[in-house]
Design a protein around this motif. Sequence first.
Motif, PDB file in Angstrom:
ATOM      1  N   ASN A  27       0.757  -1.286  -0.154  1.00 22.75           N
ATOM      2  CA  ASN A  27      -0.127  -0.032   0.054  1.00 22.75           C
ATOM      3  C   ASN A  27       0.849   1.229   0.135  1.00 22.75           C
ATOM      4  OD1 ASN A  27      -2.498  -1.088  -0.107  1.00 22.75           O
ATOM      5  ND2 ASN A  27      -2.748  -1.624   1.978  1.00 22.75           N
ATOM      6  N   ASN A  29       2.298   1.977  -2.761  1.00 24.19           N
ATOM      7  CA  ASN A  29       2.068   2.456  -3.974  1.00 24.19           C
ATOM      8  C   ASN A  29       3.433   2.858  -4.678  1.00 24.19           C
ATOM      9  OD1 ASN A  29      -0.537   1.855  -3.759  1.00 24.19           O
ATOM     10  ND2 ASN A  29      -1.394   3.823  -3.909  1.00 24.19           N
ATOM     11  N   CYS A 240      -3.769   1.292   4.934  1.00 22.49           N
ATOM     12  CA  CYS A 240      -3.100   2.013   3.881  1.00 22.49           C
ATOM     13  C   CYS A 240      -3.682   3.663   4.585  1.00 22.49           C
ATOM     14  CB  CYS A 240      -4.056   1.741   2.997  1.00 22.49           C
ATOM     15  SG  CYS A 240      -5.948   2.040   3.140  1.00 22.49           S
ATOM     16  N   ARG A 243      -8.134   4.373   1.445  1.00 25.52           N
ATOM     17  CA  ARG A 243      -8.713   3.310   0.260  1.00 25.52           C
ATOM     18  C   ARG A 243      -8.780   4.078  -1.110  1.00 25.52           C
ATOM     19  NH1 ARG A 243     -10.906   1.031   5.105  1.00 25.52           N
ATOM     20  NH2 ARG A 243     -12.827   2.434   4.876  1.00 25.52           N
ATOM     21  N   LEU A 244      -9.092   5.247  -0.864  1.00 22.18           N
ATOM     22  CA  LEU A 244      -9.167   5.926  -2.157  1.00 22.18           C
ATOM     23  C   LEU A 244      -7.836   6.000  -2.969  1.00 22.18           C
ATOM     24  CD1 LEU A 244     -11.115   9.100  -1.318  1.00 22.18           C
ATOM     25  CD2 LEU A 244     -12.067   7.023  -2.197  1.00 22.18           C
ATOM     26  N   ASP A 245      -6.773   5.637  -2.544  1.00 26.89           N
ATOM     27  CA  ASP A 245      -5.363   5.771  -3.085  1.00 26.89           C
ATOM     28  C   ASP A 245      -5.394   4.701  -4.071  1.00 26.89           C
ATOM     29  OD1 ASP A 245      -4.608   8.070  -1.916  1.00 26.89           O
ATOM     30  OD2 ASP A 245      -3.522   6.940  -0.334  1.00 26.89           O
ATOM     31  N   LYS A 246      -6.301   3.454  -3.682  1.00 26.14           N
ATOM     32  CA  LYS A 246      -6.489   2.279  -4.588  1.00 26.14           C
ATOM     33  C   LYS A 246      -5.001   1.377  -4.675  1.00 26.14           C
ATOM     34  CE  LYS A 246     -10.587   2.947  -5.891  1.00 26.14           C
ATOM     35  NZ  LYS A 246     -11.922   2.178  -5.393  1.00 26.14           N
ATOM     36  N   GLU A 251      -8.221  -2.153  -0.634  1.00 27.44           N
ATOM     37  CA  GLU A 251      -9.814  -2.310  -0.690  1.00 27.44           C
ATOM     38  C   GLU A 251      -9.967  -3.227   0.660  1.00 27.44           C
ATOM     39  OE1 GLU A 251     -12.983  -5.315  -2.983  1.00 27.44           O
ATOM     40  OE2 GLU A 251     -11.576  -4.237  -4.191  1.00 27.44           O
TER      41      GLU A 251
END
Length: 350
Positions: A27, A29, A240, A243-246, A251
Amino acid sequence: MSKEIMIDGIKIGANHPPYIISELSANHNGSIDRALEMIEISKKCGAQAIKLQTYTPDTMTLKCDKPDFVIDDGLWKGYNLYDLYAEAQTPFEWHQTLFAHAKKLGITIFSTPFDESAVDLLESLNVCAYKVASFEAIDIPLIKYIAQKHKPMIISTGMANFEEIAEALEAARSMGAKDIVVLHCISAYPTPIDSANLRTIADLAQQFDVISGLSDHTLGTVVPISAVALGASVIEKHFCLSRLDKGPDAEFSLEPDELAQLCQDSKNAWLALGKASYERKSIEETMIKFRRSIYVAEDIKQGEIFTSNNIRRVRPGLGLAPKYYEQILGKTATQDLELGTPLTLDHVKE
């Protein structure tokens, strides 16, 4: 005495608050700055540990486009395995920086190695413990290699049946591992609540003589808090920033406010367990007077018979206990008694 182990100076076991592991996973990213921030926030939220995953795509799989290497269902549908792990990895060169940052902040950091080279890297950083992922719980050579380092081991059991769990533990113990935690886990992302099977947690501890806990992939915090109430000493949960960071695991990961709530609620759930006891608690003493007792319900003359009309079982509890009520009915008063007098045995003629 209950079984306990120690990781980085923190005692873990039934007699200690639940050990909360914030799983950084993928997470971040691909950003080391995000990873550093996640460590800081995990500490602020109250987690005892932050956990990494240590691998490269080449240590996880083959660079191959055959159907065997393409995910055809679920959260990562359509991904080639090599490409997924290339995107999700926490690069080896980040580890020293992440470990140093965690040490500076005072939060324990360890990792899940996915092959021997990852173990070697973590050993060079003087890692305090090792996590074995569910998917690697059947990798007996890797488990033996980790166990030889004589550090505490936490083993997840997703997909593993009883025999496979037993084989993993036998392998670890055969190489000298003594401090082992086994985490009940369901490898579904996310896991439906009705598939959590939390009763397995206590059974793991009993069947395998280990400290047990939960590696959780359900949404929210209800399941891990329930797990603490059922005896989980360790809770691992993906984390994370949003969660909007995908992120790859976002999820089914907790956001900061949820992680903070988990840390607080799980500790409270553990505190609420207390011990089996039937003694009156000191904090109850002031409430005793609000129990029922026998009181004079109307004026009574000396020699008058006690009846259901002139004595009653009422609050407060300063008179005789209600258990004497039936014995007193039909007996006579030794003296005049006013309405509102708490009855005593001295008021009753034998």
